[in-house]
Design a protein around this motif. Structure first.
Motif, PDB file in Angstrom:
ATOM      1  N   GLY A 166      -2.318  31.398  63.239  1.00  0.00           N
ATOM      2  CA  GLY A 166      -2.968  30.270  62.594  1.00  0.00           C
ATOM      3  C   GLY A 166      -3.907  30.775  61.522  1.00  0.00           C
ATOM      4  O   GLY A 166      -3.982  31.975  61.253  1.00  0.00           O
ATOM      5  N   TYR A 167      -4.638  29.871  60.918  1.00  0.00           N
ATOM      6  CA  TYR A 167      -5.584  30.240  59.873  1.00  0.00           C
ATOM      7  C   TYR A 167      -6.952  29.674  60.187  1.00  0.00           C
ATOM      8  O   TYR A 167      -7.068  28.594  60.753  1.00  0.00           O
ATOM      9  N   ARG A 168      -7.972  30.428  59.832  1.00  0.00           N
ATOM     10  CA  ARG A 168      -9.352  29.986  59.953  1.00  0.00           C
ATOM     11  C   ARG A 168      -9.969  30.121  58.568  1.00  0.00           C
ATOM     12  O   ARG A 168      -9.759  31.106  57.876  1.00  0.00           O
ATOM     13  N   ILE A 169     -10.741  29.138  58.164  1.00  0.00           N
ATOM     14  CA  ILE A 169     -11.380  29.163  56.851  1.00  0.00           C
ATOM     15  C   ILE A 169     -12.794  29.695  57.005  1.00  0.00           C
ATOM     16  O   ILE A 169     -13.560  29.210  57.837  1.00  0.00           O
ATOM     17  N   GLU A 170     -13.116  30.716  56.228  1.00  0.00           N
ATOM     18  CA  GLU A 170     -14.448  31.312  56.254  1.00  0.00           C
ATOM     19  C   GLU A 170     -14.987  31.384  54.845  1.00  0.00           C
ATOM     20  O   GLU A 170     -14.237  31.484  53.878  1.00  0.00           O
ATOM     21  N   GLU A 171     -16.306  31.357  54.768  1.00  0.00           N
ATOM     22  CA  GLU A 171     -16.967  31.535  53.474  1.00  0.00           C
ATOM     23  C   GLU A 171     -17.525  32.939  53.404  1.00  0.00           C
ATOM     24  O   GLU A 171     -18.263  33.370  54.291  1.00  0.00           O
ATOM     25  N   ILE A 172     -17.161  33.662  52.353  1.00  0.00           N
ATOM     26  CA  ILE A 172     -17.602  35.032  52.153  1.00  0.00           C
ATOM     27  C   ILE A 172     -18.464  35.088  50.902  1.00  0.00           C
ATOM     28  O   ILE A 172     -18.134  34.487  49.881  1.00  0.00           O
ATOM     29  N   GLU A 173     -19.578  35.818  51.008  1.00  0.00           N
ATOM     30  CA  GLU A 173     -20.461  35.968  49.849  1.00  0.00           C
ATOM     31  C   GLU A 173     -20.175  37.280  49.151  1.00  0.00           C
ATOM     32  O   GLU A 173     -20.175  38.336  49.762  1.00  0.00           O
ATOM     33  N   ARG A 174     -19.917  37.199  47.852  1.00  0.00           N
ATOM     34  CA  ARG A 174     -19.720  38.385  47.025  1.00  0.00           C
ATOM     35  C   ARG A 174     -20.501  38.194  45.738  1.00  0.00           C
ATOM     36  O   ARG A 174     -20.350  37.190  45.058  1.00  0.00           O
ATOM     37  N   ASP A 175     -21.315  39.154  45.445  1.00  0.00           N
ATOM     38  CA  ASP A 175     -22.114  39.137  44.207  1.00  0.00           C
ATOM     39  C   ASP A 175     -22.911  37.846  44.059  1.00  0.00           C
ATOM     40  O   ASP A 175     -23.058  37.303  42.973  1.00  0.00           O
ATOM     41  N   GLY A 176     -23.397  37.336  45.188  1.00  0.00           N
ATOM     42  CA  GLY A 176     -24.208  36.131  45.170  1.00  0.00           C
ATOM     43  C   GLY A 176     -23.423  34.835  45.086  1.00  0.00           C
ATOM     44  O   GLY A 176     -24.004  33.761  45.033  1.00  0.00           O
ATOM     45  N   ARG A 177     -22.091  34.908  45.047  1.00  0.00           N
ATOM     46  CA  ARG A 177     -21.258  33.706  44.984  1.00  0.00           C
ATOM     47  C   ARG A 177     -20.515  33.540  46.303  1.00  0.00           C
ATOM     48  O   ARG A 177     -20.091  34.508  46.910  1.00  0.00           O
ATOM     49  N   LYS A 178     -20.365  32.293  46.729  1.00  0.00           N
ATOM     50  CA  LYS A 178     -19.621  32.003  47.952  1.00  0.00           C
ATOM     51  C   LYS A 178     -18.163  31.727  47.604  1.00  0.00           C
ATOM     52  O   LYS A 178     -17.865  31.050  46.631  1.00  0.00           O
ATOM     53  N   LYS A 179     -17.272  32.268  48.424  1.00  0.00           N
ATOM     54  CA  LYS A 179     -15.852  32.075  48.212  1.00  0.00           C
ATOM     55  C   LYS A 179     -15.220  31.667  49.544  1.00  0.00           C
ATOM     56  O   LYS A 179     -15.516  32.251  50.578  1.00  0.00           O
ATOM     57  N   THR A 180     -14.354  30.652  49.528  1.00  0.00           N
ATOM     58  CA  THR A 180     -13.672  30.201  50.727  1.00  0.00           C
ATOM     59  C   THR A 180     -12.361  30.965  50.855  1.00  0.00           C
ATOM     60  O   THR A 180     -11.561  30.991  49.926  1.00  0.00           O
ATOM     61  N   VAL A 181     -12.158  31.587  52.016  1.00  0.00           N
ATOM     62  CA  VAL A 181     -10.989  32.436  52.233  1.00  0.00           C
ATOM     63  C   VAL A 181     -10.307  32.020  53.528  1.00  0.00           C
ATOM     64  O   VAL A 181     -10.971  31.708  54.516  1.00  0.00           O
ATOM     65  N   ARG A 182      -8.954  32.019  53.528  1.00  0.00           N
ATOM     66  CA  ARG A 182      -8.194  31.775  54.747  1.00  0.00           C
ATOM     67  C   ARG A 182      -7.910  33.114  55.416  1.00  0.00           C
ATOM     68  O   ARG A 182      -7.452  34.048  54.779  1.00  0.00           O
ATOM     69  N   ILE A 183      -8.184  33.209  56.708  1.00  0.00           N
ATOM     70  CA  ILE A 183      -7.994  34.439  57.465  1.00  0.00           C
ATOM     71  C   ILE A 183      -6.979  34.164  58.571  1.00  0.00           C
ATOM     72  O   ILE A 183      -7.077  33.163  59.284  1.00  0.00           O
ATOM     73  N   ARG A 184      -5.991  35.074  58.721  1.00  0.00           N
ATOM     74  CA  ARG A 184      -4.994  34.921  59.775  1.00  0.00           C
ATOM     75  C   ARG A 184      -5.611  35.210  61.131  1.00  0.00           C
ATOM     76  O   ARG A 184      -6.348  36.164  61.302  1.00  0.00           O
ATOM     77  N   VAL A 185      -5.301  34.345  62.109  1.00  0.00           N
ATOM     78  CA  VAL A 185      -5.881  34.449  63.444  1.00  0.00           C
ATOM     79  C   VAL A 185      -4.762  34.359  64.471  1.00  0.00           C
ATOM     80  O   VAL A 185      -3.869  33.521  64.359  1.00  0.00           O
ATOM     81  N   ALA A 186      -4.819  35.231  65.492  1.00  0.00           N
ATOM     82  CA  ALA A 186      -3.874  35.154  66.605  1.00  0.00           C
ATOM     83  C   ALA A 186      -4.297  34.008  67.506  1.00  0.00           C
ATOM     84  O   ALA A 186      -5.440  33.950  67.950  1.00  0.00           O
ATOM     85  N   LYS A 187      -3.385  33.080  67.783  1.00  0.00           N
ATOM     86  CA  LYS A 187      -3.737  31.897  68.574  1.00  0.00           C
ATOM     87  C   LYS A 187      -3.982  32.228  70.037  1.00  0.00           C
ATOM     88  O   LYS A 187      -4.735  31.554  70.710  1.00  0.00           O
ATOM     89  N   ARG A 188      -3.354  33.289  70.540  1.00  0.00           N
ATOM     90  CA  ARG A 188      -3.513  33.645  71.955  1.00  0.00           C
ATOM     91  C   ARG A 188      -4.916  34.170  72.247  1.00  0.00           C
ATOM     92  O   ARG A 188      -5.535  33.801  73.217  1.00  0.00           O
ATOM     93  N   SER A 189      -5.428  35.061  71.390  1.00  0.00           N
ATOM     94  CA  SER A 189      -6.720  35.665  71.654  1.00  0.00           C
ATOM     95  C   SER A 189      -7.827  35.176  70.722  1.00  0.00           C
ATOM     96  O   SER A 189      -8.994  35.377  71.001  1.00  0.00           O
ATOM     97  N   GLY A 190      -7.470  34.570  69.602  1.00  0.00           N
ATOM     98  CA  GLY A 190      -8.471  34.087  68.654  1.00  0.00           C
ATOM     99  C   GLY A 190      -9.042  35.167  67.756  1.00  0.00           C
ATOM    100  O   GLY A 190      -9.995  34.943  67.024  1.00  0.00           O
ATOM    101  N   LYS A 191      -8.465  36.370  67.784  1.00  0.00           N
ATOM    102  CA  LYS A 191      -8.935  37.489  66.962  1.00  0.00           C
ATOM    103  C   LYS A 191      -8.212  37.507  65.620  1.00  0.00           C
ATOM    104  O   LYS A 191      -7.103  37.029  65.491  1.00  0.00           O
ATOM    105  N   ASP A 192      -8.871  38.136  64.631  1.00  0.00           N
ATOM    106  CA  ASP A 192      -8.258  38.296  63.312  1.00  0.00           C
ATOM    107  C   ASP A 192      -7.090  39.274  63.389  1.00  0.00           C
ATOM    108  O   ASP A 192      -7.115  40.227  64.158  1.00  0.00           O
ATOM    109  N   ILE A 193      -6.099  39.023  62.567  1.00  0.00           N
ATOM    110  CA  ILE A 193      -4.952  39.927  62.513  1.00  0.00           C
ATOM    111  C   ILE A 193      -5.080  40.816  61.291  1.00  0.00           C
ATOM    112  O   ILE A 193      -5.403  40.413  60.240  1.00  0.00           O
TER     113      ILE A 193
END
Length: 113
Positions: free
Chosen positions: A86-113
């Motif tokens: 699945g995907y989880r949406i996170e906001e990452i800060e780079r150089d003072g700007r926020k960016k929305t990024v989709r991160i792949r997540v394993a549905k069984r454990s909930g950890k990032d892939i």
């Protein structure tokens, strides 16, 4: 967005190689197929020729053939079993700007892939 990418460890869930695990060597997006290392090995007859050095090439080779993307499942690093992605949406800060990024997540454990 593709849920299976080059370099992922996957397990085959159907077909003659059911249960085998391997790394994804190539993703063919237009035909929705993947080439997995050590899975779906077929023999290919190569015509005899000569290379620049004079050595003969050709014969029978075994190569990996592509299989449909629905027949493989990403392996969870913790449980070593197939898991849905699945995907989880996170906001990452780079150089003072926020960016929305989709991160792949394993549905069984909930950890990032």
């Amino acid at each position: 967005m593709a849920k299976i990418k080059k370099g992922d460890l996957v397990v085959v869930i159907s077909g003659r190689d059911r249960g085998k695990q391997g790394r994804v060597l190539e993703v063919l997006t237009e035909t929705q197929r993947v080439v997995v290392e050590g899975v779906q090995r077929v023999t290919k007859h190569v015509k005899v020729g000569q290379s620049q050095r004079g050595t003969r090439t050709g014969g029978i080779e075994t190569i990996e053939a592509p299989i449909h993307i629905s027949n493989v499942m990403v392996v969870d690093a913790e449980t070593k079993k197939g898991t849905r992605v699945g995907y989880r949406i996170e906001e990452i800060e780079r150089d003072g700007r926020k960016k929305t990024v989709r991160i792949r997540v394993a549905k069984r454990s909930g950890k990032d892939i």
